[in-house]
Scaffold this motif. Structure first.
Motif, short mmCIF file in Angstrom:
data_model
loop_
_atom_site.label_atom_id
_atom_site.label_comp_id
_atom_site.label_asym_id
_atom_site.label_seq_id
_atom_site.Cartn_x
_atom_site.Cartn_y
_atom_site.Cartn_z
N ASN A 1 7.19 -5.96 -13.09
CA ASN A 1 6.59 -6.99 -12.25
C ASN A 1 7.22 -7.03 -10.85
OD1 ASN A 1 9.00 -8.50 -12.56
ND2 ASN A 1 8.20 -9.44 -14.42
N SER A 2 6.56 -7.78 -9.99
CA SER A 2 7.02 -7.96 -8.60
C SER A 2 7.30 -6.62 -7.92
CB SER A 2 8.29 -8.82 -8.56
OG SER A 2 8.07 -10.06 -9.20
N VAL A 3 6.32 -5.71 -7.99
CA VAL A 3 6.56 -4.36 -7.47
C VAL A 3 6.55 -4.35 -5.95
CG1 VAL A 3 5.65 -3.23 -9.52
CG2 VAL A 3 4.10 -3.76 -7.62
N THR A 4 7.27 -3.37 -5.41
CA THR A 4 7.30 -3.09 -3.98
C THR A 4 7.03 -1.61 -3.78
OG1 THR A 4 9.64 -2.51 -3.86
CG2 THR A 4 9.09 -4.87 -3.72
N ALA A 5 6.98 -1.19 -2.52
CA ALA A 5 6.74 0.22 -2.23
C ALA A 5 7.80 1.12 -2.88
CB ALA A 5 6.71 0.43 -0.72
N ALA A 6 8.99 0.59 -3.09
CA ALA A 6 10.06 1.37 -3.71
C ALA A 6 9.77 1.73 -5.15
CB ALA A 6 11.38 0.60 -3.62
N ASP A 7 8.78 1.08 -5.75
CA ASP A 7 8.40 1.40 -7.13
C ASP A 7 7.33 2.48 -7.20
OD1 ASP A 7 8.78 -2.08 -7.60
OD2 ASP A 7 10.10 -0.55 -8.46
N THR A 8 6.90 2.98 -6.05
CA THR A 8 5.96 4.10 -6.04
C THR A 8 6.65 5.33 -6.63
OG1 THR A 8 4.73 3.30 -4.10
CG2 THR A 8 4.68 5.68 -4.54
N ALA A 9 6.04 5.90 -7.65
CA ALA A 9 6.68 7.01 -8.36
C ALA A 9 5.71 7.63 -9.35
CB ALA A 9 7.91 6.51 -9.13
N VAL A 10 6.07 8.80 -9.84
CA VAL A 10 5.43 9.34 -11.04
C VAL A 10 6.16 8.73 -12.23
CG1 VAL A 10 4.93 11.39 -12.40
CG2 VAL A 10 4.74 11.47 -9.90
N TYR A 11 5.42 8.15 -13.14
CA TYR A 11 5.99 7.52 -14.33
C TYR A 11 5.70 8.41 -15.53
CZ TYR A 11 7.02 3.31 -11.71
OH TYR A 11 7.56 2.42 -10.80
N TRP B 1 7.71 15.16 -23.32
CA TRP B 1 7.35 14.28 -22.23
C TRP B 1 5.84 14.25 -22.08
CZ3 TRP B 1 11.04 12.82 -18.03
CH2 TRP B 1 12.37 13.13 -18.35
N GLY B 2 5.31 13.13 -21.58
CA GLY B 2 3.93 13.12 -21.15
C GLY B 2 3.81 13.88 -19.83
N GLN B 3 2.61 14.05 -19.36
CA GLN B 3 2.40 14.81 -18.12
C GLN B 3 2.77 14.03 -16.88
OE1 GLN B 3 -1.80 15.69 -18.39
NE2 GLN B 3 -2.38 13.83 -17.28
N GLY B 4 2.89 12.70 -17.03
CA GLY B 4 3.24 11.85 -15.90
C GLY B 4 2.01 11.29 -15.20
N THR B 5 2.17 10.11 -14.63
CA THR B 5 1.08 9.49 -13.87
C THR B 5 1.65 8.87 -12.59
OG1 THR B 5 -0.81 7.98 -13.99
CG2 THR B 5 1.21 7.24 -15.06
N LEU B 6 1.01 9.17 -11.48
CA LEU B 6 1.48 8.65 -10.20
C LEU B 6 0.98 7.23 -10.01
CD1 LEU B 6 2.79 8.95 -7.39
CD2 LEU B 6 0.60 9.90 -6.59
N VAL B 7 1.90 6.32 -9.72
CA VAL B 7 1.55 4.95 -9.39
C VAL B 7 2.00 4.68 -7.96
CG1 VAL B 7 1.83 2.53 -9.94
CG2 VAL B 7 1.78 4.22 -11.79
N THR B 8 1.07 4.28 -7.14
CA THR B 8 1.34 3.96 -5.74
C THR B 8 1.27 2.46 -5.55
OG1 THR B 8 0.40 6.08 -5.03
CG2 THR B 8 0.62 4.35 -3.36
N VAL B 9 2.28 1.90 -4.93
CA VAL B 9 2.28 0.47 -4.61
C VAL B 9 1.91 0.32 -3.14
CG1 VAL B 9 3.62 -1.64 -4.51
CG2 VAL B 9 4.02 0.01 -6.36
N SER B 10 0.75 -0.25 -2.92
CA SER B 10 0.25 -0.40 -1.55
C SER B 10 -0.85 -1.45 -1.53
CB SER B 10 -0.30 0.93 -1.04
OG SER B 10 -0.89 0.78 0.23
N SER B 11 -0.95 -2.14 -0.42
CA SER B 11 -2.01 -3.13 -0.27
C SER B 11 -3.29 -2.48 0.25
CB SER B 11 -1.56 -4.25 0.69
OG SER B 11 -1.15 -3.70 1.92
#
Lengths: 107, 121
Positions: free
Chosen positions: B85-95, B111-121
């Motif tokens: 919760n309370s994500v910021t741009a610093a949480d942008t990553a492949v998970y 491992w899973g293949q990974g998924t990119l999550v981008t934090v942006s408005s």
């Protein structure tokens, strides 16, 4: 927390060369160390666990060793498919810290 | 053969909650020889362990994230999930989700293949 210092962070080597990567733990972790290989755009792949046990299917040119709190990943003869980034990870206690990574590039 | 697959939104707004699910196939997440974990990797950076869950429901989190993170499991769907919760741009990553075996020294595999999550408005 246990810290892992991985070195070098970058190395340039030629096909056929012997390559050594070091991972130093801030305190004793016995043999609870794993090495992973990661290629661009891919998930990490387990290479070695328990500091020196080769994961099934991993070529025998990869080996791991330990001396106290210093751990070493050796590639005996670098192959084209080995150019990647390598990470160590300690598994003896939480948090499960990774080393900073070593990027191996073609000279 | 054990396989893991991440799913979830690829874009999250700042201050909102990042939610991802990992679907496990080839083994039950009730298996008592596996922990199930999340690891992330910001673009161009190294790997960061986020946390693990065991089939008993026991969880272990990174101290740097534990105030914001929850890992849970849905046994009926053979899935486990990550909420940050309370994500910021610093949480942008492949998970990545991964299985941590009681054998193999507790290392993460597979491992899973990974998924990119981008934090942006």
């Amino acid at each position: 927390d246990i810290q892992l210092t991985q070195s070098p962070s970058f190395l340039s080597a030629s096909v056929g060369e012997r390559v050594t990567i070091t991972c130093r733990a801030s305190q004793g972790i016995r043999s609870y160390l794993a090495w992973y290989q990661q290629k661009p755009g891919k998930a990490p792949k387990l290479l070695i666990y328990d500091a020196s046990t080769l994961q099934s299917g991993v070529p025998s040119r990869f080996s791991g060793s330990e001396s106290g709190t210093e751990f070493t990943l050796t590639i005996s003869s670098l192959q084209p498919e080995d150019f990647a980034t390598y990470y160590c990870q300690q598994l003896i206690t939480y948090p499960l810290i990774f080393g900073g990574g070593t990027k191996v590039e073609i000279k | 053969q054990l396989q893991l697959q991440e799913s979830g939104p690829g874009l999250v707004k700042p201050s909102e909650t990042l939610s991802l699910t990992c679907t496990v196939s080839g083994s039950s997440i009730r298996a008592n020889n596996y922990y199930w974990g999340w690891i992330r990797q910001p673009p161009g950076e190294g790997l960061e362990w986020i946390g693990n869950i065991f089939y008993t429901g026991s969880t272990y989190y990174s101290p740097s994230l534990e105030r914001r993170v929850t890992i849970s499991a849905d046994m009926s769907k053979n899935q486990f999930s990550l909420k940050l919760n309370s994500v910021t741009a610093a949480d942008t990553a492949v998970y990545y989700c991964a299985g941590r075996g009681a054998t193999r020294g507790g290392s993460f595999d597979p491992w899973g293949q990974g998924t990119l999550v981008t934090v942006s408005s």
